[in-house]
Design an enzyme around this catalytic site. Structure first.
Site, short mmCIF file in Angstrom:
data_model
loop_
_atom_site.label_atom_id
_atom_site.label_comp_id
_atom_site.label_asym_id
_atom_site.label_seq_id
_atom_site.Cartn_x
_atom_site.Cartn_y
_atom_site.Cartn_z
N HIS A 29 39.74 70.50 17.82
CA HIS A 29 39.44 69.97 16.49
C HIS A 29 39.86 71.02 15.49
CE1 HIS A 29 37.39 66.31 17.77
NE2 HIS A 29 36.88 67.02 18.75
N CYS A 166 36.73 57.25 3.52
CA CYS A 166 37.73 56.20 3.78
C CYS A 166 39.09 56.62 3.23
CB CYS A 166 37.28 54.90 3.12
SG CYS A 166 38.40 53.52 3.42
N SER A 173 46.24 59.74 9.20
CA SER A 173 46.81 60.81 10.05
C SER A 173 47.65 61.82 9.28
CB SER A 173 47.65 60.22 11.19
OG SER A 173 46.87 59.30 11.91
N ARG A 175 46.07 64.25 7.50
CA ARG A 175 45.13 65.34 7.26
C ARG A 175 44.53 65.31 5.85
NH1 ARG A 175 43.92 66.67 12.27
NH2 ARG A 175 42.76 68.42 11.38
N LEU A 176 44.39 64.10 5.30
CA LEU A 176 43.71 63.95 4.01
C LEU A 176 42.20 64.09 4.18
CD1 LEU A 176 45.10 63.48 1.34
CD2 LEU A 176 44.72 61.03 1.59
N LEU A 415 23.04 54.67 5.89
CA LEU A 415 23.56 53.32 5.61
C LEU A 415 25.00 53.14 6.07
CD1 LEU A 415 22.04 53.20 2.05
CD2 LEU A 415 21.14 52.08 4.11
#
Ligand code: MYA
Length: 415
Positions: A29, A166, A173, A175-176, A415
């Site tokens: 990771h 989101c 993909s 890396r944002l 939530l």
């Protein structure tokens, strides 16, 4: 390779490392390994103390400028009081947020829900973070934090609850997500808060617990028609409908909708009840008024008021989170209720939750969902919930627990 390691390292450590890398928990990771979270390599290490992983730093040392985005994008703070912004956020999530593993359903949080979920007492507008394309101004990514007090064992810790991460499907993909997480972290730090809680369907370093979803059919025919559930072995549709049939109205005397004047009693009930769990929110009356007072099509809450003493003895609640049904001719929305906080003192939990199912059915929900947190495991089987295939992992940021918890030790619903 690291200094001192040859390309062909056949040492035992290297073999163990290769093996771990091939396993999902040993997966690398690149981002999460740099963050103050429990790391997989430390699992089971009793020498590491419980509590913050990194100390708070002076506010003057917190980075003052936002992190850099790729050149075509810019940060925006989303004003959730503005109807227009709320609509943009709603649309981004409706089209790009969480789907099930088979891509049959996608969460469709309503605008009213988002406005409620993101504006609790003391919320920070600056924690509602969007990314826009510079030229078109289109909203393409989102992440939020809200402030919360979370008790971890004996200690009440100010945290951010991070949610609604989101990235538009077309920007995946790249890396944002790590940049967005770092930016929300920076803005949380600017408010002198150093811990966070969040949940995700994916395994990251390192869950404090892993909970399972259970589903109770209320409208079995529709659930089967849309592929949410399947007809059981040796079952017909009419037998299935009969199996899930519920009484027309709640059974518990004094079961009624929660009202504003119930806030002090419900706060006391919840405080005492949630004290049993290792990790749980620490609610005051303002929190209870916000999070547990009924809001049409967002949150339903009920109390049991003793017909004799008029004392509030029990409480139950669920929130409304529909999902879009992707690619079905006949139906577009699955109406789901999610178990929220429930307090059973005098009324057995099984009976209380059966009443919750009855009112959910009255309100035309198709399904009632519950995680196996708190004491939920004690009623799911008997109330005809079936286990789901999705798991939900709970995480803490910059707070170490020496041991993972059982889901029943967790008193927190995000939530
Ligand atoms: S959970 C809901 C998440 N949203 C969705 O699942 C919606 C659909 N999916 C997407 O929009 C994208 O796939 C997302 C990732 C945005 C999820 N939580 O940009 P990338 C890591 C944390 O190339 P993308 C929720 O909202 C991934 O392991 N990290 O990937 C709670 C990898 O890092 P590493 C995640 O697919 C959010 C990196 O991102 C998640 O384009 C809590 C890849 O980035 C995830 N759900 O975008 C956030 N998914 O290489 C953490 C992927 O290290 C908050 N990744 O494995 C932490 C606390 C912060 C505040 C601290 C204050 C003190």
């Amino acid at each position: 390779p690291q200094p001192g390691q040859s390309q062909e390292d056949n040492s035992l450590e290297a073999i163990v490392r290769q093996f771990q890398d091939s396993m999902s928990v040993g997966k690398q990771h690149k981002f999460w390994e740099t963050q103050p979270v429990g790391q997989f390599k430390d699992v089971g290490d009793k020498n590491l103390p419980e509590g913050p992983i990194e100390p708070a730093t002076p506010l003057s040392e917190v980075k003052q400028e936002p992190y850099n985005l790729p050149a075509q994008y810019e940060w925006t703070t989303c004003d959730m009081e503005s109807d227009e912004t709320c609509n943009e956020v709603y649309a981004l999530l409706k089209n790009n947020y969480v789907e099930d593993d088979e891509n049959m359903f996608r969460f469709n949080y309503s605008k009213e829900f988002l406005s409620w979920a993101l504006r609790p007492p003391g919320y920070y507008k600056s924690w509602h973070i969007g990314v826009r394309a510079k030229t078109s101004k289109k909203l393409v990514a989102f992440i939020t934090g809200i402030p919360a007090r979370i008790r971890v064992r004996g200690e009440v810790v100010k945290m951010a609850e991070v949610n609604f991460l989101c990235v538009h499907k077309k920007l995946r993909s790249k890396r944002l997500a790590p940049v967005m997480i770092k930016e929300v972290t920076r803005r949380v730090h600017l408010e002198n808060i150093w811990q966070a809680a969040y949940t995700a369907g994916v395994v990251l370093p390192t869950p404090v617990t892993t909970a399972q979803y259970w589903h109770r059919s209320l409208n079995p025919k529709k659930l089967i028609d849309v592929g949410f559930s399947r007809l059981g072995a040796r079952m017909t549709m009419s037998r299935t409908i009969k199996l899930y049939k519920l009484p027309d109205s709640p059974a518990t005397p004094g079961f009624r909708k929660m009202e504003l004047h119930d806030v002090p009693a419900v706060t006391r009930l919840l405080r005492d009840y949630l004290a049993q769990f290792a990790v749980a929110p620490y609610f005051d009356e303002d929190d209870v008024e916000h999070w547990l007072r009924p809001v049409e099509n967002v949150i339903d809450s009920f109390v049991v008021e003793s017909p004799e003493t008029h004392e509030i003895t029990d409480f139950c609640s669920f929130y409304t989170l529909p999902s879009s049904i992707l690619g079905n001719q006949n139906y577009s929305t699955l109406k789901a209720a999610y178990s929220y906080y429930n307090v059973s003192n005098k009324t057995p939990l099984l009976q209380l939750m059966n009443d919750a199912l009855i009112v959910a059915k009255q309100k035309d929900f198709d399904v009632f969902n519950a995680l196996d947190v708190m004491f939920n495991e004690s009623f799911v089987k008997e109330l005809k919930f079936g286990p789901g295939d999705g798991q939900l992992h709970y995480y803490l940021y910059n707070y170490r627990l020496q041991q993972a918890l059982r889901p029943s030790e967790l008193g927190l619903v995000l939530l």
